[in-house]
Design a protein around this motif. Structure first.
Motif, PDB file in Angstrom:
ATOM      1  N   ALA A 178       0.830  -1.203   0.000  1.00 25.45           N
ATOM      2  CA  ALA A 178       0.000   0.000   0.000  1.00 25.45           C
ATOM      3  C   ALA A 178       0.870   1.260   0.000  1.00 25.45           C
ATOM      4  CB  ALA A 178      -0.951   0.007   1.190  1.00 25.45           C
ATOM      5  N   CYS A 198      -1.340  -5.623   4.258  1.00 21.89           N
ATOM      6  CA  CYS A 198      -1.786  -4.846   3.104  1.00 21.89           C
ATOM      7  C   CYS A 198      -1.891  -5.664   1.826  1.00 21.89           C
ATOM      8  CB  CYS A 198      -0.870  -3.641   2.890  1.00 21.89           C
ATOM      9  SG  CYS A 198      -0.903  -2.452   4.241  1.00 21.89           S
ATOM     10  N   GLU A 200      -3.405  -8.443   1.787  1.00 20.93           N
ATOM     11  CA  GLU A 200      -4.741  -9.006   1.956  1.00 20.93           C
ATOM     12  C   GLU A 200      -4.793 -10.500   1.680  1.00 20.93           C
ATOM     13  OE1 GLU A 200      -7.723  -6.621  -0.004  1.00 20.93           O
ATOM     14  OE2 GLU A 200      -7.102  -4.788   1.042  1.00 20.93           O
ATOM     15  N   ARG A 270      -4.611   0.776  -3.908  1.00 20.36           N
ATOM     16  CA  ARG A 270      -4.958   0.239  -2.585  1.00 20.36           C
ATOM     17  C   ARG A 270      -4.801   1.305  -1.512  1.00 20.36           C
ATOM     18  NH1 ARG A 270      -4.066  -5.900  -1.581  1.00 20.36           N
ATOM     19  NH2 ARG A 270      -5.772  -5.718  -3.084  1.00 20.36           N
ATOM     20  N   ARG A 273      -7.827   3.539  -1.377  1.00 26.40           N
ATOM     21  CA  ARG A 273      -8.958   2.929  -0.650  1.00 26.40           C
ATOM     22  C   ARG A 273      -8.741   2.970   0.840  1.00 26.40           C
ATOM     23  NH1 ARG A 273      -9.753  -2.497   0.547  1.00 26.40           N
ATOM     24  NH2 ARG A 273      -8.326  -3.219  -1.094  1.00 26.40           N
ATOM     25  N   TYR A 274      -7.530   2.635   1.282  1.00 28.92           N
ATOM     26  CA  TYR A 274      -7.242   2.677   2.718  1.00 28.92           C
ATOM     27  C   TYR A 274      -7.342   4.104   3.260  1.00 28.92           C
ATOM     28  CZ  TYR A 274      -5.331  -2.118   2.416  1.00 28.92           C
ATOM     29  OH  TYR A 274      -5.154  -3.468   2.245  1.00 28.92           O
ATOM     30  N   GLN A 275      -6.879   5.082   2.478  1.00 26.66           N
ATOM     31  CA  GLN A 275      -6.974   6.472   2.919  1.00 26.66           C
ATOM     32  C   GLN A 275      -8.435   6.886   3.068  1.00 26.66           C
ATOM     33  OE1 GLN A 275      -4.094   8.792   3.492  1.00 26.66           O
ATOM     34  NE2 GLN A 275      -5.851   9.564   4.674  1.00 26.66           N
ATOM     35  N   ASN A 277     -10.901   4.832   3.717  1.00 25.87           N
ATOM     36  CA  ASN A 277     -11.365   4.156   4.928  1.00 25.87           C
ATOM     37  C   ASN A 277     -10.990   4.955   6.165  1.00 25.87           C
ATOM     38  OD1 ASN A 277     -12.249   2.042   3.319  1.00 25.87           O
ATOM     39  ND2 ASN A 277     -10.575   0.657   3.856  1.00 25.87           N
ATOM     40  N   ILE A 302      -3.307   3.330   7.881  1.00 20.34           N
ATOM     41  CA  ILE A 302      -3.273   1.876   8.035  1.00 20.34           C
ATOM     42  C   ILE A 302      -3.994   1.460   9.312  1.00 20.34           C
ATOM     43  CG2 ILE A 302      -1.770  -0.130   8.239  1.00 20.34           C
ATOM     44  CD1 ILE A 302      -1.602   1.268   5.503  1.00 20.34           C
ATOM     45  N   CYS A 345      -7.582  -0.029   9.306  1.00 17.38           N
ATOM     46  CA  CYS A 345      -8.218   0.542   8.108  1.00 17.38           C
ATOM     47  C   CYS A 345      -7.886  -0.265   6.859  1.00 17.38           C
ATOM     48  CB  CYS A 345      -7.776   1.992   7.918  1.00 17.38           C
ATOM     49  SG  CYS A 345      -8.169   3.045   9.330  1.00 17.38           S
ATOM     50  N   ILE A 346      -7.306  -1.446   7.045  1.00 16.74           N
ATOM     51  CA  ILE A 346      -6.847  -2.250   5.921  1.00 16.74           C
ATOM     52  C   ILE A 346      -7.706  -3.504   5.786  1.00 16.74           C
ATOM     53  CG2 ILE A 346      -4.514  -1.346   6.062  1.00 16.74           C
ATOM     54  CD1 ILE A 346      -3.638  -3.813   7.556  1.00 16.74           C
ATOM     55  N   ASP A 350     -14.247  -1.231   2.481  1.00 15.55           N
ATOM     56  CA  ASP A 350     -14.311   0.094   1.891  1.00 15.55           C
ATOM     57  C   ASP A 350     -15.155   0.998   2.784  1.00 15.55           C
ATOM     58  OD1 ASP A 350     -16.988  -0.536   1.360  1.00 15.55           O
ATOM     59  OD2 ASP A 350     -16.621  -1.013  -0.734  1.00 15.55           O
TER      60      ASP A 350
END
Length: 377
Positions: A178, A198, A200, A270, A273-275, A277, A302, A345-346, A350
């Protein structure tokens, strides 16, 4: 994300293991022969894809190892730090402390610099330490310190170690896949990470991306049979096989996870998306009166660490249990010295998942404010 596909599982809001996609889990339904050509090809694809994530195809070798992230950190330190070397560990959290403990248990020559767990490592202080002690050959740092979610300045630290001609070892457990790591642009002797953050994938496999010249120079350093990454890499290069029984289903899941990462758009996608979240979570928690522990300048998207409310209604054990009964598992304890709790947050999540979480936390907060639960003794 499609929550219906995981209706029988809780949503994992931890730093790992974490919520995985159904297609990742389905890959583990097949059996593999560990010496069969099909699995050898799968291992080769995994190693190639791991290098590609960090643009290390030309300079580094990917060396996977059975076990958790701590296994690969211990294997890397034991392999790369020789009897005449000296390691400097940079510490601002529990995982920096763990690297120090590993080096001490391995009886390596080791020294340290510490910072408070809410402050990033200062490259200037590291530079002074390296100038003052020419015996230091290696420097170890945690990129994203999972204790709090703090992001350390990797590029600036690499500039210092490069200037001082020292080797940099990076624990990238909570960042790899990420946050940006570019081995073509940043001089790093070894990057260590695992399958279950990260990227997944699922737990059970660690890996190190190690400079080929550093790995070759490490021949004979490691007294361990199973944790010797020089010998582990030699085995892959000889016949593509693992020296000892591999976690075949974990490898299959990681390969599928790496393919999924590529299809998502790579680490930059990725990270977006995490940001999102993190931003959704932070804004919603702030609206309910929860305060983030870290300043924005050092916060990675994260893990979010929050101060525990100093209020009669809040008891963490009750808060945790009430979230769990509603299908959300946050981290059940704290590593920080401060009175905090963490929400990851990972994972395959979403903003919709975090909006549902925030509604649930709001419901729990109102319930506890109305009828506070007696804190456990």
């Amino acid at each position: 994300m499609n929550n219906d596909s995981r209706s029988d599982s809780p949503i994992l809001l931890t730093p790992g293991p974490l919520t995985t996609r159904p297609e990742i889990r389905r890959t583990m339904l097949r059996d593999w022969g560990s010496r069969d050509k099909a699995f050898i090809a799968l291992t080769a694809e995994m190693r190639q894809r791991l290098l590609a994530v960090a643009q290390g195809e030309d300079s580094h070798a990917a060396v996977p190892l059975q076990g958790s992230g701590t296994f690969i950190v211990e294997a890397t330190i034991g392999t790369l730090i020789g009897p005449t070397d000296k390691l400097l560990v940079l510490i601002n959290g529990a995982y920096g402390e763990r690297m120090l403990t590993i080096a001490q248990r391995l009886k390596r020559c080791v020294t340290l610099l510490r910072w408070p767990e809410d402050q990033a490592i200062d490259p200037a202080r590291v530079d002074h330490a390296l100038a003052d002690d020419p015996a230091i050959t290696h420097v170890a740092v945690v990129h994203c310190e999972t204790t709090t979610g703090l992001l350390n300045p990797l590029e600036a630290l690499a500039a210092v170690t490069t200037h001082r001609k020292r080797a940099l070892l990076v624990d990238a457990m909570s960042s790899f896949g990420a946050l940006p790591i570019n081995l073509r642009q940043t001089a790093i002797a070894a990057v260590m990470a695992s399958s279950n953050k990260c990227l997944e994938g699922v737990p059970g496999l660690g890996f190190a991306l190690i400079e080929k010249k550093a790995l070759e120079a490490a021949r004979g350093n490691n007294a361990s049979l199973s944790l010797d990454l020089h010998e582990q890499c030699r085995g892959f290069e000889a016949n593509g096989q693992w020296r000892f029984t591999p976690p075949v289903q974990v490898v299959a899941a990681l390969v599928e996870a790496l393919r999924t990462l590529e299809n998502e758009g790579g680490p930059s996608a990725r990270l977006r998306r995490y940001q999102d979240n993190f931003d959704t979570l932070a804004a919603g928690m702030a609206a309910m009166g929860f305060r983030l522990y870290l300043s924005p300048a050092v916060q990675a998207p994260i893990i979010a660490t929050f101060w525990q409310p100093d209020a009669a209604w809040f008891d963490f054990a009750s808060f945790y249990d009430m979230l769990a009964t509603r299908g959300f598992l946050i981290y059940p304890g704290k590593l920080s010295h401060a009175n905090t709790f963490r929400i990851g947050c990972i994972g395959a999540l979403d903003r919709n998942d975090y909006q549902r979480l925030l509604v649930t936390i709001g419901d729990i907060k109102r319930e506890l404010e109305t009828t506070p639960v007696r804190p456990r003794v």
